[in-house]
Design an enzyme around this catalytic site. Structure first.
Site, PDB file in Angstrom:
ATOM      1  N   GLN A  26      -7.537  -3.045  -0.149  1.00 44.72           N
ATOM      2  CA  GLN A  26      -6.209  -3.326  -0.639  1.00 44.72           C
ATOM      3  C   GLN A  26      -6.022  -4.921  -0.332  1.00 44.72           C
ATOM      4  O   GLN A  26      -5.235  -5.556  -0.825  1.00 44.72           O
ATOM      5  CB  GLN A  26      -5.462  -2.343   0.090  1.00 44.72           C
ATOM      6  N   THR A  28       0.812  -1.323  -0.143  1.00 47.66           N
ATOM      7  CA  THR A  28       0.004  -0.138   0.022  1.00 47.66           C
ATOM      8  C   THR A  28       0.719   1.231  -0.039  1.00 47.66           C
ATOM      9  O   THR A  28       2.119   1.101  -0.132  1.00 47.66           O
ATOM     10  CB  THR A  28      -0.852   0.011   1.479  1.00 47.66           C
ATOM     11  N   CYS A  29       0.321   2.256   0.103  1.00 44.95           N
ATOM     12  CA  CYS A  29       0.981   3.656   0.087  1.00 44.95           C
ATOM     13  C   CYS A  29       2.014   3.762   1.200  1.00 44.95           C
ATOM     14  O   CYS A  29       3.170   4.401   1.152  1.00 44.95           O
ATOM     15  CB  CYS A  29       0.315   4.798   0.397  1.00 44.95           C
ATOM     16  N   SER A  55      -2.934   1.755  10.515  1.00 47.12           N
ATOM     17  CA  SER A  55      -2.938   2.513   9.348  1.00 47.12           C
ATOM     18  C   SER A  55      -2.219   3.911   9.798  1.00 47.12           C
ATOM     19  O   SER A  55      -2.267   4.329  11.137  1.00 47.12           O
ATOM     20  CB  SER A  55      -4.279   2.909   8.895  1.00 47.12           C
ATOM     21  N   ALA A  89      -6.811   7.443 -12.360  1.00 53.17           N
ATOM     22  CA  ALA A  89      -8.097   6.988 -12.283  1.00 53.17           C
ATOM     23  C   ALA A  89      -8.444   5.575 -11.395  1.00 53.17           C
ATOM     24  O   ALA A  89      -9.152   4.981 -11.701  1.00 53.17           O
ATOM     25  CB  ALA A  89      -8.784   6.954 -13.438  1.00 53.17           C
ATOM     26  N   GLY A  98     -10.691   2.832   6.161  1.00 52.11           N
ATOM     27  CA  GLY A  98     -11.286   1.703   5.774  1.00 52.11           C
ATOM     28  C   GLY A  98     -10.690   1.134   4.454  1.00 52.11           C
ATOM     29  O   GLY A  98     -11.078   0.146   4.077  1.00 52.11           O
ATOM     30  N   GLN A  99      -9.867   1.969   3.905  1.00 52.05           N
ATOM     31  CA  GLN A  99      -9.330   1.505   2.573  1.00 52.05           C
ATOM     32  C   GLN A  99      -8.490   0.430   2.479  1.00 52.05           C
ATOM     33  O   GLN A  99      -8.467  -0.350   1.454  1.00 52.05           O
ATOM     34  CB  GLN A  99      -8.580   2.631   2.025  1.00 52.05           C
ATOM     35  N   SER A 103      -7.544   7.585  -6.248  1.00 55.54           N
ATOM     36  CA  SER A 103      -7.904   8.930  -7.037  1.00 55.54           C
ATOM     37  C   SER A 103      -9.509   8.871  -7.211  1.00 55.54           C
ATOM     38  O   SER A 103     -10.014   9.975  -7.114  1.00 55.54           O
ATOM     39  CB  SER A 103      -7.296   8.705  -8.447  1.00 55.54           C
TER      40      SER A 103
END
Length: 572
Positions: free
Chosen positions: A120, A49-50, A109, A193, A115-116, A197
């Site tokens: 993932q 993830t990020c 997190s 997209a 919640g993202q 995003s």
């Protein structure tokens, strides 16, 4: 086999290291393939993830597994193993499960409670299933993690403890003010997209921006997102898609830009941002540090004989010319005739420090004499004794109000960090979000989520240990059924005239006897196996009943085949 996770996140590594270690989709696929090809690992999944990169594996050897997974992470991330190792963390067995469930609930997190991460995790499981690197353990683990995360969000107020990175980032852009009030009427540019995003575009639309422009390397995805924004909901936002080549021009029109692409290089350089600011304001965009560098203020002269607590009596030389940088020549020359203790006091007064007089007490008179001689020589040569002086603080120049707001959610970063220094620009990126979230308040619901995680970890461990013994129990019951069938066949040979009714009754009776004899030990052994340290009961059962190891293995293979068929239906 046992669960092992090796990884690094915003909690263990600086953003610069995470940025360099980020894995592209192709790199993740190759990492999974190489992991299951390695000797210690039978299954593998990657969660990238990020702000985290974690490699999960089912291994048969702990130390060999840690060494192999660490090496593979270094190879595929492009960061040397020696450099990467200090930032890696390792979790094993129950601790690995606890860590993963905490991640799924948003406890680990950058923004607590977001919640993202569930999406993932779902994508990571789908990727491992696609490559057939997830077996029984990782399928069970990831499916359960998704359920635990959903339970945490539905049963607690963990959502109130934090927001998604998008929401948190917009709050930082709004400088802690109301996001809706800040966003109202603004024109937004969304670069990319993908899922992040798309979330950013939808969040901006709900916040009240007047327009959303979507730029993406794949035009179809940009157009689809723009269509969803225009037709979906009641936001009334105007949305349109543009090619990536139009980003510089659109940046000149935009008030706020959000970027989250999979690019390996910068999408927006500092020069491009400066040009956009110049296009909006009509004046060249200046870097704040360059402006500050021209504002160099000379130190004010030191007052002579008037400062409070000054140990020197320089009143007699107040009429002497005072140098710009400090004491008068006459006053400084007079210092050379003082004893070492008073000289120390003077140095401490100048530097706003403290002096440990015990050090002076331990020095010899000869050392004091040498010090005084050296000081006198310095005064004679330079005309003054060099003074250690702290410069007075200079007020930072006031930054102009931003005309362009940038939110960079990509890893590696899309926006040049140098844009931080541009006047008229407010940039929020992963690094600044990490700093801001460190002071974010924790909701009381976090404790409730932690209890949920602890309960679910215990339940998962019990289920896995029970599942470990299931093939042995099934093999035992199969063996008992074979014994019953053999004895009934022997009875038919001895009593050939036995009618079907009596044969069926005898068969049923024998089966009931066997079932009753096996019921208590098999139920009890499952209970015992579910407890910590209960994995040895399967071996004991196989030894006591002399079970064929191949028969147990055949049951396991049959179960795995059934689970693989279920994989094709995708994660829950």
């Amino acid at each position: 086999m046992s669960l092992l996770v090796v990884g690094l996140s915003h909690r263990s590594a600086p953003v610069s290291v995470l940025e360099r270690a980020s894995l592209s989709t192709d790199a993740q696929f190759k990492l999974l393939q190489d992991t299951v090809a390695a000797e210690p690992a039978a299954e593998a999944a990657v969660l990238a993830t990020c702000n985290r990169i974690e490699l999960y594996a089912d291994v048969d050897k702990f130390h060999a597994g840690v060494a192999e997974l660490s090496t593979l992470l270094a190879q595929h991330s492009g960061v040397g193993l020696e450099e990467l190792t200090p930032y890696l963390y390792v979790h094993y067995e129950d601790r690995a499960v606890h860590h993963f469930f905490s991640v799924a609930c948003g406890l680990d997190s950058m923004v607590v409670g977001e919640g993202q991460i569930l999406g993932q995790i779902k994508d990571s499981l789908a990727r491992a299933q696609e490559l057939h690197t997830a077996g029984r353990l990782l399928n069970d683990l990831f499916q359960q993690a998704l359920r635990v995360g959903k339970r945490a969000h539905s049963e607690t107020g963990i959502d109130r403890a934090g927001q998604s990175l998008v929401t948190f980032g917009l709050e930082q852009l709004a400088a802690g003010g109301d996001v809706a009030a800040w966003a109202r009427g603004k024109k937004a540019l969304v670069i990319g997209a993908g899922s992040m995003s798309s979330l950013a575009a939808a969040t901006l639309a709900r916040a009240g921006v007047a327009e959303v422009v979507v730029a993406n390397r794949t035009p179809d995805r940009a157009e689809r997102l723009a269509q969803i924004l225009t037709e979906g909901g009641d936001t009334g936002v105007s949305a349109r898609a543009v090619p990536m080549e139009s980003v510089p021009a659109e940046l000149t029109r935009a008030d706020v830009a959000v970027s989250c692409t999979g690019a390996t290089g910068l999408v927006l350089t500092a020069e491009a941002v400066a040009e956009a600011v110049e296009g909006r304001t009509g004046a060249p965009a200046a870097f704040d540090d360059a402006a500050a560098a021209t504002d160099v203020r000379p130190l004010p002269p030191t007052s002579v004989g008037t400062d409070e607590n000054c140990p020197l009596d320089l009143a007699a030389v107040q009429q002497a010319p005072v140098q710009q940088s400090g004491f008068s020549v006459l006053g400084e020359a007079a210092v050379a005739g003082m004893d070492a203790a008073t000289l120390e006091q003077h140095a401490a007064w100048v530097d706003n420090a403290t002096v440990d007089r015990r050090l002076a007490a331990r020095r010899s008179p000869e050392a004091d004499a040498e010090l005084i001689t050296a000081l006198a020589a310095t005064a004679a040569t330079l005309g003054r004794i060099p003074e250690r002086r702290r410069p007075e603080p200079v007020a930072a120049p006031v930054r102009p109000e931003p005309v362009l707001f940038l939110l960079d959610l990509a890893m590696p970063r899309d926006v040049d960090a140098a844009a931080h220094r541009l006047a008229g620009v407010r940039l929020v990126d992963i690094e600044s979000l990490a700093e801001a979230s460190a002071d974010a308040p924790m909701a009381a619901d976090v404790d409730q989520v932690r209890r949920i995680v602890a309960d679910e970890v215990a339940a998962f461990g019990a289920a896995q240990r029970a599942a470990h013994i299931t093939p042995t129990v099934v093999a035992l019951r199969t063996m008992a059924a074979d014994v019953v069938a053999t004895e009934i066949a022997r009875l038919d040979g001895r009593l050939p005239g036995l009618d079907d009714k009596h044969r069926a009754e005898i068969t049923q009776t024998v089966k009931r006897v066997v079932d009753k004899l096996l019921h208590a030990p098999t139920v009890r052994v499952k209970q015992l196996a579910a407890e910590p340290g209960g994995v040895g009961y399967a071996d004991a059962l196989r030894t006591l009943f002399d079970l064929d190891p191949e028969a147990v293995a055949a049951v396991s293979r049959a179960e795995e085949s059934t689970e693989k068929n279920a994989e094709n239906r995708g994660p829950a």
